[in-house]
Design an enzyme around this catalytic site. Sequence first.
Site, PDB file in Angstrom:
ATOM      1  N   LYS A  11       0.822  -1.208   0.000  1.00 60.03           N
ATOM      2  CA  LYS A  11       0.000   0.000   0.000  1.00 60.03           C
ATOM      3  C   LYS A  11       0.862   1.266   0.000  1.00 60.03           C
ATOM      4  O   LYS A  11       2.072   1.220   0.271  1.00 60.03           O
ATOM      5  CB  LYS A  11      -0.943  -0.045   1.211  1.00 60.03           C
ATOM      6  CG  LYS A  11      -1.933  -1.224   1.175  1.00 60.03           C
ATOM      7  CD  LYS A  11      -2.931  -1.149   2.329  1.00 60.03           C
ATOM      8  CE  LYS A  11      -3.944  -2.283   2.258  1.00 60.03           C
ATOM      9  NZ  LYS A  11      -4.987  -2.169   3.328  1.00 60.03           N
ATOM     10  N   TYR A  51     -12.456  -1.526  -3.484  1.00 63.00           N
ATOM     11  CA  TYR A  51     -12.973  -1.672  -2.123  1.00 63.00           C
ATOM     12  C   TYR A  51     -14.490  -1.482  -2.059  1.00 63.00           C
ATOM     13  O   TYR A  51     -15.019  -1.162  -0.991  1.00 63.00           O
ATOM     14  CB  TYR A  51     -12.262  -0.705  -1.192  1.00 63.00           C
ATOM     15  CG  TYR A  51     -10.854  -1.159  -0.828  1.00 63.00           C
ATOM     16  CD1 TYR A  51     -10.656  -2.238   0.043  1.00 63.00           C
ATOM     17  CD2 TYR A  51      -9.727  -0.536  -1.352  1.00 63.00           C
ATOM     18  CE1 TYR A  51      -9.382  -2.671   0.382  1.00 63.00           C
ATOM     19  CE2 TYR A  51      -8.443  -0.958  -1.017  1.00 63.00           C
ATOM     20  CZ  TYR A  51      -8.282  -2.028  -0.148  1.00 63.00           C
ATOM     21  OH  TYR A  51      -7.020  -2.466   0.192  1.00 63.00           O
ATOM     22  N   ASN A 114      -2.101   0.208   6.686  1.00 69.59           N
ATOM     23  CA  ASN A 114      -1.565  -1.033   7.237  1.00 69.59           C
ATOM     24  C   ASN A 114      -0.696  -1.822   6.255  1.00 69.59           C
ATOM     25  O   ASN A 114      -0.647  -3.046   6.295  1.00 69.59           O
ATOM     26  CB  ASN A 114      -2.695  -1.890   7.825  1.00 69.59           C
ATOM     27  CG  ASN A 114      -3.741  -2.254   6.791  1.00 69.59           C
ATOM     28  OD1 ASN A 114      -3.606  -1.915   5.622  1.00 69.59           O
ATOM     29  ND2 ASN A 114      -4.762  -2.966   7.213  1.00 69.59           N
ATOM     30  N   HIS A 117      -2.129  -5.431   1.462  1.00 70.19           N
ATOM     31  CA  HIS A 117      -3.424  -6.082   1.268  1.00 70.19           C
ATOM     32  C   HIS A 117      -3.189  -7.562   0.991  1.00 70.19           C
ATOM     33  O   HIS A 117      -2.201  -7.921   0.353  1.00 70.19           O
ATOM     34  CB  HIS A 117      -4.164  -5.467   0.063  1.00 70.19           C
ATOM     35  CG  HIS A 117      -5.365  -6.252  -0.363  1.00 70.19           C
ATOM     36  ND1 HIS A 117      -6.571  -6.140   0.283  1.00 70.19           N
ATOM     37  CD2 HIS A 117      -5.526  -7.205  -1.331  1.00 70.19           C
ATOM     38  CE1 HIS A 117      -7.439  -6.986  -0.296  1.00 70.19           C
ATOM     39  NE2 HIS A 117      -6.831  -7.630  -1.267  1.00 70.19           N
ATOM     40  N   GLU A 128      -9.742 -10.151  -7.680  1.00 67.87           N
ATOM     41  CA  GLU A 128      -8.742  -9.094  -7.488  1.00 67.87           C
ATOM     42  C   GLU A 128      -7.550  -9.269  -8.428  1.00 67.87           C
ATOM     43  O   GLU A 128      -6.962  -8.283  -8.882  1.00 67.87           O
ATOM     44  CB  GLU A 128      -8.282  -9.083  -6.028  1.00 67.87           C
ATOM     45  CG  GLU A 128      -9.386  -8.664  -5.071  1.00 67.87           C
ATOM     46  CD  GLU A 128      -9.045  -8.874  -3.608  1.00 67.87           C
ATOM     47  OE1 GLU A 128      -9.921  -8.614  -2.763  1.00 67.87           O
ATOM     48  OE2 GLU A 128      -7.907  -9.294  -3.302  1.00 67.87           O
TER      49      GLU A 128
HETATM   50  P1  ADP Z   1      -8.156  -6.681   5.688  1.00 65.65           P
HETATM   51  O1  ADP Z   1      -7.388  -5.768   4.752  1.00 65.65           O
HETATM   52  O2  ADP Z   1      -7.300  -7.135   6.833  1.00 65.65           O
HETATM   53  O3  ADP Z   1      -8.858  -7.804   4.970  1.00 65.65           O
HETATM   54  P2  ADP Z   1     -10.755  -5.337   5.905  1.00 65.65           P
HETATM   55  O4  ADP Z   1     -11.172  -6.096   4.683  1.00 65.65           O
HETATM   56  O5  ADP Z   1     -11.634  -5.392   7.114  1.00 65.65           O
HETATM   57  O6  ADP Z   1      -9.285  -5.782   6.389  1.00 65.65           O
HETATM   58  O7  ADP Z   1     -10.576  -3.801   5.540  1.00 65.65           O
HETATM   59  C1  ADP Z   1      -9.982  -3.408   4.323  1.00 65.65           C
HETATM   60  C2  ADP Z   1      -9.032  -2.263   4.587  1.00 65.65           C
HETATM   61  O8  ADP Z   1      -9.775  -1.147   5.062  1.00 65.65           O
HETATM   62  C3  ADP Z   1      -7.997  -2.513   5.700  1.00 65.65           C
HETATM   63  O9  ADP Z   1      -6.868  -3.248   5.263  1.00 65.65           O
HETATM   64  C4  ADP Z   1      -7.646  -1.103   6.104  1.00 65.65           C
HETATM   65  O10 ADP Z   1      -6.728  -0.494   5.167  1.00 65.65           O
HETATM   66  C5  ADP Z   1      -8.994  -0.407   5.996  1.00 65.65           C
HETATM   67  N1  ADP Z   1      -9.705  -0.402   7.285  1.00 65.65           N
HETATM   68  C6  ADP Z   1     -10.301  -1.450   7.890  1.00 65.65           C
HETATM   69  N2  ADP Z   1     -10.850  -1.094   9.057  1.00 65.65           N
HETATM   70  C7  ADP Z   1     -10.597   0.231   9.201  1.00 65.65           C
HETATM   71  C8  ADP Z   1     -10.900   1.205  10.207  1.00 65.65           C
HETATM   72  N3  ADP Z   1     -11.595   0.875  11.296  1.00 65.65           N
HETATM   73  N4  ADP Z   1     -10.489   2.471  10.015  1.00 65.65           N
HETATM   74  C9  ADP Z   1      -9.806   2.823   8.896  1.00 65.65           C
HETATM   75  N5  ADP Z   1      -9.472   1.955   7.905  1.00 65.65           N
HETATM   76  C10 ADP Z   1      -9.863   0.673   8.061  1.00 65.65           C
END
Ligand code: ADP
Length: 140
Positions: A11, A51, A114, A117, A128
């Site tokens: 990312k 997303y 974070n 992905h 994807e």
């Molecule tokens: P993952 O990427 O671990 O599968 P999710 O699918 O729940 O997690 O969420 C997609 C992405 O959205 C996350 O990787 C993160 O970048 C963002 N995200 C998720 N939860 C939050 C939150 N509470 N606040 C801000 N960004 C979030």
Amino acid sequence: MATNRTLTMIKPDAVRNGHIGAILEQINAAGFKIVAMKYTKLSTEKAGEFYAVHRERPFYGELVEFMSSGPIVAAILEKDNAVEDFRTLIGATNPADAAPGTIRAKYATSIGENAVHGSDSDENAAIEGSFHFAGTEVFA
Ligand code: ADP
């Protein structure tokens, strides 16, 4: 796409912070083979599309803005049990909860920014993978 594949993105935060090389090294060391890869940047439209499943979530706007804020590395990775093993390698969504040594524990700065992905199912890995790559860009 076969079920031994997953889709990752390094990312914009991890790219900005200079972690591309270290993350790719950790991915390779964990036994994943890179079968497709590109350095690219998502428009807000494309980030929103990627997303779309999160469009009703409160963080959707922030997520789309972040994911289109700078270049990313997208890659298709191959390994037995790729989706699950890659989710283990990257760790929990929130780096505060990510197991020590995982990519997010080492390189993520917040739950939103974070670092990486990883697809959450074989079905989404296929969707994807096709989102980022044409068949001619995948080398098994
Ligand atoms: P993952 O990427 O671990 O599968 P999710 O699918 O729940 O997690 O969420 C997609 C992405 O959205 C996350 O990787 C993160 O970048 C963002 N995200 C998720 N939860 C939050 C939150 N509470 N606040 C801000 N960004 C979030």
